[in-house]
Design a protein around this motif. Structure first.
Motif, short mmCIF file in Angstrom:
data_model
loop_
_atom_site.label_atom_id
_atom_site.label_comp_id
_atom_site.label_asym_id
_atom_site.label_seq_id
_atom_site.Cartn_x
_atom_site.Cartn_y
_atom_site.Cartn_z
N ASN A 158 48.98 144.27 47.70
CA ASN A 158 49.12 145.59 48.33
C ASN A 158 48.76 146.76 47.41
N ALA A 159 48.07 146.49 46.35
CA ALA A 159 47.63 147.57 45.45
C ALA A 159 46.31 148.15 45.98
N GLN A 160 45.98 149.35 45.51
CA GLN A 160 44.73 149.99 45.96
C GLN A 160 44.07 150.70 44.80
N ILE A 161 42.76 150.53 44.71
CA ILE A 161 42.02 151.21 43.65
C ILE A 161 40.56 151.41 44.07
N ILE A 184 36.45 138.69 40.21
CA ILE A 184 37.37 139.66 40.80
C ILE A 184 38.30 138.95 41.77
N HIS A 185 39.58 139.16 41.58
CA HIS A 185 40.56 138.57 42.51
C HIS A 185 41.35 139.71 43.15
N ILE A 186 41.27 139.77 44.46
CA ILE A 186 41.97 140.83 45.19
C ILE A 186 43.08 140.16 45.99
N ALA A 187 44.30 140.46 45.60
CA ALA A 187 45.44 139.75 46.21
C ALA A 187 45.70 140.24 47.64
N ASP A 188 46.59 139.54 48.32
CA ASP A 188 46.87 139.84 49.73
C ASP A 188 47.20 141.32 49.94
N GLY A 189 46.59 141.88 50.95
CA GLY A 189 46.90 143.26 51.35
C GLY A 189 46.34 144.33 50.44
N ALA A 190 45.62 143.94 49.40
CA ALA A 190 45.11 144.94 48.44
C ALA A 190 43.76 145.50 48.90
N ARG A 191 43.39 146.63 48.34
CA ARG A 191 42.10 147.25 48.66
C ARG A 191 41.39 147.59 47.35
N LYS A 199 44.45 137.54 51.80
CA LYS A 199 44.80 137.82 53.19
C LYS A 199 44.91 139.33 53.43
N ASN A 200 44.25 139.78 54.46
CA ASN A 200 44.27 141.20 54.86
C ASN A 200 43.86 142.15 53.73
N ALA A 201 43.17 141.63 52.76
CA ALA A 201 42.69 142.48 51.66
C ALA A 201 41.28 143.00 51.99
N HIS A 202 40.88 144.08 51.30
CA HIS A 202 39.57 144.68 51.52
C HIS A 202 38.78 144.72 50.22
N PHE A 203 37.52 144.32 50.32
CA PHE A 203 36.62 144.45 49.17
C PHE A 203 35.39 145.20 49.64
N LYS A 204 35.14 146.32 48.99
CA LYS A 204 33.94 147.10 49.34
C LYS A 204 33.16 147.37 48.08
N THR A 205 31.87 147.07 48.11
CA THR A 205 31.05 147.37 46.94
C THR A 205 29.73 147.99 47.38
N GLU A 206 29.28 148.91 46.58
CA GLU A 206 28.03 149.59 46.89
C GLU A 206 27.23 149.73 45.61
N PHE A 207 25.99 149.34 45.66
CA PHE A 207 25.13 149.38 44.48
C PHE A 207 23.99 150.35 44.76
N GLU A 208 23.80 151.32 43.88
CA GLU A 208 22.74 152.32 44.10
C GLU A 208 21.83 152.40 42.87
N LEU A 209 20.53 152.24 43.12
CA LEU A 209 19.56 152.42 42.04
C LEU A 209 18.36 153.17 42.61
N ILE A 210 18.44 154.45 42.53
CA ILE A 210 17.41 155.30 43.14
C ILE A 210 16.73 156.16 42.08
N LYS A 211 17.49 156.47 41.02
CA LYS A 211 16.98 157.37 39.99
C LYS A 211 16.34 156.57 38.85
N GLY A 212 15.09 156.85 38.56
CA GLY A 212 14.38 156.14 37.49
C GLY A 212 13.76 154.85 38.02
N ARG A 213 13.11 154.12 37.11
CA ARG A 213 12.47 152.86 37.47
C ARG A 213 13.48 151.71 37.46
#
Lengths: 312, 247
Positions: free
Chosen positions: A96-99, A121-128, A155-169
């Motif tokens: 149930n932690a969030q970060i 990465i391990h995201i425990a139950d209910g965590a975000r 269980k009922n945990a959320h994992f969201k990841t976003e990768f951005e590489l637009i600037k430079g080569r």
């Protein structure tokens, strides 16, 4: 010789970001090469760092029930033109932690640099857990980036990841993420990358929706111009009842670029449902002519359409 | 004196004439309507005038302010002041409305962009940073497109079926925007088969089978369109058959 605050400032100058690292409620960790040049934690968040010859090993732990209100700033970078930076990262998010983490990977002068990230990465139950990784590269293309992650979503945990590489080569980027979700878990992975010249983009994202009512989305938005090449392999499997998922890959191609999309959906339960779509091609003609009929040149119109596709 | 003059324009697709020796003269600063049944060639005329790809290989000529523009591309015609509002506007993933409007706007200030959105009935608080994508309804995209045309302050604005996808309450916003364009000195060409849109014009052209068959006061054209065109059973019959007398 730059002081540590000057080094930190130098790295963030390239990111168009003011992380306000003096704020006591904002946790941060700044690594240049294999050296920690800034670190601050907040209550419930524990960061342990071990410096290696060619990078660092991190252990990040968030205590059960801890909610970190402000985004945590991570900065991994190298100012020199050559070298290797290896990041080994172990993350445990308590029940149930969030970060939320904002990571900047800054290599503004790279001529021959390797950046290797190996995360568990391990995201425990209910965590975000939310992780936004923004890369800022040099315009020379001399960078090789290998981000790897294995993620377990409880269980009922959320994992969201976003990768951005637009600037430079881009140089070479080879992403490999694999996630698994328990009952009610959610995984949401997005990559937005723009390649030019002879850049090579490889993305391999795999999600396993093992739990009942788990959900997943794998999204890739890629632009390849000049002689750049992109290969996107997205696989989503569903074995839990009522699991729902979607794989979406959009790649815009210009000049002599080459793009490949391999979306794979695999369903092991009759009550699970996964969809996919992939679109590869040049800029849509109607979009192009709409902007040109407002007075934009073809090049400016293409740039605007691609920037829109790659925008957050 | 016409700002936009079409001379003996013939455009064929697969050997069939969609526009057939068409002549028309649009007067500077007026609101014109080009009305006709489905398949008359109205949208083809609009696409040809603005210079879209696929509509550049024609016979005859198009003159803008007395000079031929037949060899100019869509962006070059736009730079001279000719633009088009699509019947179904394009979607742009991730492109904020603010950036879309600024791309064409002469006055790029945020205040001006907000005022434009208000004019078409979209609250800037809710719309300025939304993308011009599939999350907008067809009517909302139509309003955004119209705002972008007003922002451009063009010399000629061709609006293809401007009421398409617009609800009855919002239609007056569209008509207000047409008035704004006229107040800016823009020549407005409404491409339509709607009598409500026709009524916004000062002058009308009636199209049938790729030709302008009548022109004049709106009342006259309206009466003819209602009495003759709406019940006409030639609707949607291929142009070639009609022109060739085979119908």
């Amino acid at each position: 010789m730059k002081t540590q605050p000057e080094l930190i400032s130098s790295l963030y100058d390239y990111t168009d970001t003011d992380p306000n690292l003096k704020d006591p409620e904002t946790a941060h960790l700044v690594i240049n090469g294999n050296t920690v040049i800034g670190m601050h934690a907040v209550t419930g968040l524990n960061i342990k760092v071990k410096e290696l010859d060619d990078g660092v090993e991190l252990l990040v732990t968030l205590d059960d029930g801890t909610i970190v209100k402000k985004p945590v700033h991570l900065c991994f970078g190298m100012l020199p033109e050559t070298g290797i930076q290896r990041i080994i990262m172990n993350v445990n998010i308590g029940t149930n932690a969030q970060i939320s983490l904002l990571a900047h990977c800054v290599f503004p002068n790279a001529v021959d640099v390797q950046h290797l990230m190996d995360a568990t990465i391990h995201i425990a139950d209910g965590a975000r857990y939310s992780y936004f990784e923004k890369h800022v590269h040099s315009s020379k293309g001399g960078l090789k980036v290998y981000p790897k992650a294995v993620v377990h979503v409880g269980k009922n945990a959320h994992f969201k990841t976003e990768f951005e590489l637009i600037k430079g080569r881009v140089g070479l980027i080879d992403i490999e993420y694999e996630t698994s979700c328990d009952d009610g878990g959610v995984v949401d992975m997005m990559a937005r990358i723009s390649g030019r010249a002879d850049d090579i983009i490889k993305i391999k994202e795999i999600g396993h929706l093992n739990g009942e009512r788990s959900k997943g989305a794998l999204t890739s938005k890629i632009a390849v111009r000049d002689n750049a090449r992109a290969e996107v392999y997205n696989k989503l499997t569903a074995s839990g009842a009522y699991a729902r998922g979607h794989v979406d890959c959009k790649e815009i191609l210009q000049d002599n670029g080459v793009a490949t999309a391999i979306p794979i959906v695999e369903v092991h339960h009759p009550k699970a449902h996964i969809t996919h779509e992939a679109a590869i091609g040049s800029v849509d003609n109607k979009q192009l002519e709409t902007l040109m009929s407002r007075g934009l040149s073809e090049d400016d119109a293409v740039e605007m359409i691609i920037n829109g596709l790659l925008a957050r | 004196m016409g700002i936009l003059t079409v001379k003996d324009l013939t455009l064929k697709f697969n050997g069939k004439s969609i526009l057939n020796r068409l002549n028309v003269d649009f007067w500077d600063g007026h609101v014109h309507a080009v009305i006709g049944p489905n398949g008359a060639g109205k949208s083809t005329l609009a696409s040809t005038l603005v210079g879209l790809s696929g509509y550049r290989d024609f016979e005859g000529d198009i003159e803008f302010e007395g000079k031929s523009i037949r060899d100019l591309g869509v962006d070059e015609r736009a730079k001279r002041g000719i633009t088009l509002g699509w019947q179904e506007p394009a979607r742009f993933e991730g492109l904020p409305i603010l950036d879309f409007l600024r791309a064409s706007a002469k006055n790029k200030s945020r205040e001006h962009i907000e005022a434009l959105l208000n004019k078409v009935g979209l609250d800037p608080v809710n719309y300025l940073y939304r993308a011009v994508d599939k999350t907008l309804s067809g009517g909302e995209r139509k309003k955004v497109e119209l705002a972008s045309i007003v922002a451009m302050e063009p010399k000629v604005a061709l609006l293809d079926e401007p009421d398409s996808g617009i609800d009855i309450e919002s239609i007056y916003r569209i008509f207000d925007a047409v008035k704004v364009l006229k107040s800016l000195g823009t020549t407005v060409i409404l491409i339509t088969h709607s009598l409500a849109v026709l009524d916004q014009a000062e002058h009308a052209f009636l199209m049938c089978h790729g030709q302008v068959v009548d022109k004049g006061e709106v009342k006259k054209i309206r009466r003819y369109f209602e009495d003759k065109c709406i019940p006409c059973d030639h609707k949607n019959i291929p142009v070639q058959q009609i022109i060739g007398g085979q119908a």
